[in-house]
Design a protein around this motif. Structure first.
Motif, short mmCIF file in Angstrom:
data_model
loop_
_atom_site.label_atom_id
_atom_site.label_comp_id
_atom_site.label_asym_id
_atom_site.label_seq_id
_atom_site.Cartn_x
_atom_site.Cartn_y
_atom_site.Cartn_z
N GLU A 48 0.00 -3.35 4.83
CA GLU A 48 0.14 -2.53 3.59
C GLU A 48 -1.15 -2.79 2.74
OE1 GLU A 48 1.55 1.05 1.94
OE2 GLU A 48 2.93 0.67 3.42
N ARG A 49 -0.60 -4.24 2.34
CA ARG A 49 -1.52 -4.40 1.60
C ARG A 49 -2.90 -5.28 1.40
NH1 ARG A 49 0.14 -11.02 -1.12
NH2 ARG A 49 -0.41 -10.40 -3.47
N TYR A 50 -3.59 -5.33 2.64
CA TYR A 50 -5.24 -6.09 2.72
C TYR A 50 -5.67 -5.21 3.83
CZ TYR A 50 -2.78 -10.13 0.71
OH TYR A 50 -2.55 -11.24 0.16
N ARG A 51 -5.49 -4.09 4.32
CA ARG A 51 -5.64 -2.76 5.34
C ARG A 51 -6.95 -2.97 5.01
NH1 ARG A 51 -2.27 2.59 5.70
NH2 ARG A 51 -1.27 1.37 4.40
N ASP A 52 -8.10 -2.57 3.85
CA ASP A 52 -9.37 -3.01 3.78
C ASP A 52 -10.05 -4.07 3.85
OD1 ASP A 52 -8.73 0.09 2.77
OD2 ASP A 52 -9.09 -1.19 1.30
N GLU A 53 -9.58 -5.00 3.78
CA GLU A 53 -10.29 -6.67 4.27
C GLU A 53 -10.09 -6.62 6.05
OE1 GLU A 53 -8.14 -5.80 1.49
OE2 GLU A 53 -8.53 -7.12 0.68
N LEU A 54 -8.90 -6.23 6.76
CA LEU A 54 -8.27 -7.20 7.70
C LEU A 54 -9.77 -6.08 8.84
CD1 LEU A 54 -5.01 -6.78 7.73
CD2 LEU A 54 -6.33 -9.00 7.83
N LYS A 55 -9.51 -4.69 8.03
CA LYS A 55 -10.23 -3.94 9.05
C LYS A 55 -11.65 -4.44 9.43
CE LYS A 55 -8.20 0.38 7.62
NZ LYS A 55 -8.52 2.52 7.20
N ILE A 56 -12.39 -4.72 8.26
CA ILE A 56 -13.50 -5.50 8.82
C ILE A 56 -13.28 -7.10 9.02
CG2 ILE A 56 -15.46 -6.70 6.93
CD1 ILE A 56 -14.28 -4.59 4.64
N GLU A 57 -12.39 -8.23 9.25
CA GLU A 57 -12.10 -8.56 9.94
C GLU A 57 -12.03 -9.06 10.81
OE1 GLU A 57 -10.34 -11.59 7.18
OE2 GLU A 57 -11.05 -11.32 5.68
N ILE A 58 -10.74 -7.75 11.82
CA ILE A 58 -10.77 -7.76 13.20
C ILE A 58 -10.52 -6.46 13.35
CG2 ILE A 58 -8.42 -8.16 14.38
CD1 ILE A 58 -7.28 -9.36 11.99
N PRO A 59 -11.77 -6.23 13.99
CA PRO A 59 -12.60 -4.77 14.56
C PRO A 59 -11.65 -4.54 15.24
CG PRO A 59 -14.32 -5.69 14.36
CD PRO A 59 -13.25 -6.72 13.95
N GLU A 60 -11.40 -4.76 15.87
CA GLU A 60 -10.81 -4.67 17.64
C GLU A 60 -9.42 -3.90 17.43
OE1 GLU A 60 -12.73 -8.66 17.77
OE2 GLU A 60 -11.71 -8.01 15.97
N VAL A 61 -9.33 -3.86 16.30
CA VAL A 61 -7.54 -3.58 16.00
C VAL A 61 -8.16 -1.71 15.82
CG1 VAL A 61 -5.50 -3.20 14.55
CG2 VAL A 61 -6.62 -5.05 15.06
N ASP A 62 -7.39 -1.04 16.69
CA ASP A 62 -7.21 1.02 16.67
C ASP A 62 -7.21 0.97 15.73
OD1 ASP A 62 -8.83 0.65 19.52
OD2 ASP A 62 -7.05 -0.39 19.93
N GLY A 63 -6.12 0.76 14.83
CA GLY A 63 -5.46 1.50 13.27
C GLY A 63 -4.61 0.66 13.27
N TRP A 64 -4.42 0.64 11.82
CA TRP A 64 -4.42 -0.34 10.27
C TRP A 64 -3.23 0.91 10.15
CZ3 TRP A 64 -5.01 -5.17 10.77
CH2 TRP A 64 -5.56 -5.57 10.91
N TYR A 65 -1.63 0.69 9.69
CA TYR A 65 -1.38 1.55 8.96
C TYR A 65 -0.01 0.32 8.25
CZ TYR A 65 -2.75 4.86 12.25
OH TYR A 65 -3.59 5.56 13.37
N GLY A 66 0.80 1.79 6.87
CA GLY A 66 1.63 0.79 6.38
C GLY A 66 3.05 0.80 6.79
N LYS A 67 4.04 0.32 5.82
CA LYS A 67 5.61 0.07 6.21
C LYS A 67 6.27 1.06 6.94
CE LYS A 67 8.43 -1.70 3.75
NZ LYS A 67 9.01 -2.60 4.48
#
Length: 437
Positions: free
Chosen positions: A92-111
């Motif tokens: 929820e808090r660091y979604r944009d940064e994490l998308k770049i740092e760990i691109p292997e994750v298929d989806g980033w979602y909030g709470k």
């Protein structure tokens, strides 16, 4: 030809509030046909889908969440799992940064993006009540989350940045959830949210935490209600009347005080003084005789010198809290403390203070526990191990508080309540036998 349903492992990190979020997601996934589990054993083979519900509260929790995500990345890269999904506070808090740092994750979602996650995995849409969930705790107890968010904005805390403003759930929906869970065998409810004493203030209909707890206590089949995460400033004293009057409201209150020194409390933006804190604790104990108070304290916050820490130690000795936890201050990004103060107390000093404070509490806990020897206390059975039946009193919340180890002299099942005579005690456990009288 029918194929096996995809197996989903939902791994929950952090607090019980996160666990409730995972349980709601799991119910939705199960409803549309997935084989869902909250525990994974390597001998079971790989799950098809891994969902990590992260914590982003403090530095250690964030690090644990990142490490857990990275531990699954090789399996996703090698195709051993089909999807790797991350949700929760860190996302929820660091979604944009994490998308770049760990691109292997298929989806980033909030709470609370449960339906979005289901939509990512399947075209099927869950047909469930909005509050329904797949309880992962032992079937006789569950956590009951009554609100989301926080309006307090303590200087050290990033939670409002993650969860947003305080939002109470409608009382009718909460009661409906309680009745549903009771029908499934739940008899003990641990009421949780970021700060339960704020319940109802945003609804504008006169409801507050006292009226809500009274309504929950009215539900047939609710045997224990335990209250967590009260805030000391502006404490609603009418709640104490409900606790004293209702037999199924546990004489237990989790109220995070954080500190007692006025300069530190002011820096923390806690909106309460040392004298007001002591008066509140005196009032609580007078109006709810026998209550067990759990609190959390912080060491090492900016402005805590030796004198302030000595004051905190004396406060702990004076109050003799039945349950107490503590942690060392860690500066969090974008908080008021990060903006206004320098985190200038060395880590080794913080750790030494933490160790000293917890050593004081261990002695207090041992003294208070030993005072229970000879008493007969109602206990709920949680589980059976090789040597003991293991349970808890009304003064003990799951996971964080002492347990009661009971001699195996009777056939008892998890969820049963029984009178136990206490025969021995350590700082963190009681020992007893089933009272035959």
């Amino acid at each position: 030809m029918n194929s096996k349903p995809a197996r989903v492992f939902v791994n929950t990190l952090g607090c019980s509030k996160n666990l409730v979020d995972s349980e709601r997601l799991m119910r939705r996934l199960a409803n549309v046909g997935f084989d869902v589990n909250h525990q994974w054993i390597s001998t079971d083979g790989m799950p098809d889908i891994v969902i990590i519900n992260t914590c982003g509260f403090i530095g250690d929790a964030k690090e644990e969440s990142i490490e857990e995500i990275l531990s699954w990345v090789p399996y996703r890269q090698e195709g051993k799992i089909k999807s790797l999904i991350v949700m929760g506070c860190l996302s929820e808090r660091y979604r944009d940064e994490l998308k770049i740092e760990i691109p292997e994750v298929d989806g980033w979602y909030g709470k609370t993006d449960w339906d979005k996650i289901v939509g990512f995995l399947t075209d099927n849409r869950p047909d469930v009540l909005p509050y329904d969930r797949l309880v992962t705790t032992p079937p006789h107890h569950a956590y009951l989350k009554i609100a989301e968010g926080c309006n307090r904005f303590c200087a050290f805390c990033a939670i409002p940045l993650i969860t947003g403003r305080f939002r109470s759930r409608p009382v009718d929906e909460i009661i409906a959830e309680v009745k549903l869970l009771v029908s499934r065998g739940v008899k003990e409810f641990n009421v949780i949210c970021q700060e339960l004493t704020g319940y109802g203030k945003d609804l504008g209909n006169g409801l507050n935490i006292a009226t809500l707890v009274d309504a929950i206590a009215d539900v047939e089949g609710v045997e224990w209600i335990r209250l967590h995460y009260a805030y000391p400033a502006d404490f609603p004293e009418e709640l104490l009347d409900v606790m004293a009057r209702r037999n199924n409201v546990c004489k237990y209150l989790d109220i995070a005080l954080q500190h007692v020194s006025d300069p530190v409390l002011k820096n923390m933006r806690r909106h309460i003084t040392s004298d007001e804190t002591r008066r509140l604790l005196k009032t609580i104990r007078e109006r709810v005789p026998g209550i067990h108070i759990r609190t959390t304290l912080m060491v090492g916050f900016p402005g805590e010198g030796d004198a302030e820490f000595d004051e905190l130690k004396q406060f702990v000795k004076e109050q003799k809290f039945e349950r107490m936890g503590a942690f060392a201050y860690c500066c969090e990004d974008d908080t008021i403390a990060a903006r206004d103060f320098t985190d200038d107390i060395p880590d080794e000093v913080k750790q030494a203070r933490l160790d000293e404070l917890m050593a004081i509490q261990e002695e207090i806990s041992l003294e208070l526990q030993q005072m229970k020897i000879g008493q007969t206390i109602k206990v709920i059975i949680d589980r059976e191990d090789d040597d003991w039946l293991v349970g808890r009193t009304e003064f003990d919340s799951p996971e964080v508080d002492p347990e009661v180890l009971i001699e195996k002299t009777a056939e008892l099942k998890p969820g049963e309540m029984v009178e136990v005579k206490i025969t021995d005690a350590t700082a963190f456990d009681l020992f007893g036998r089933v009272d035959q009288m």
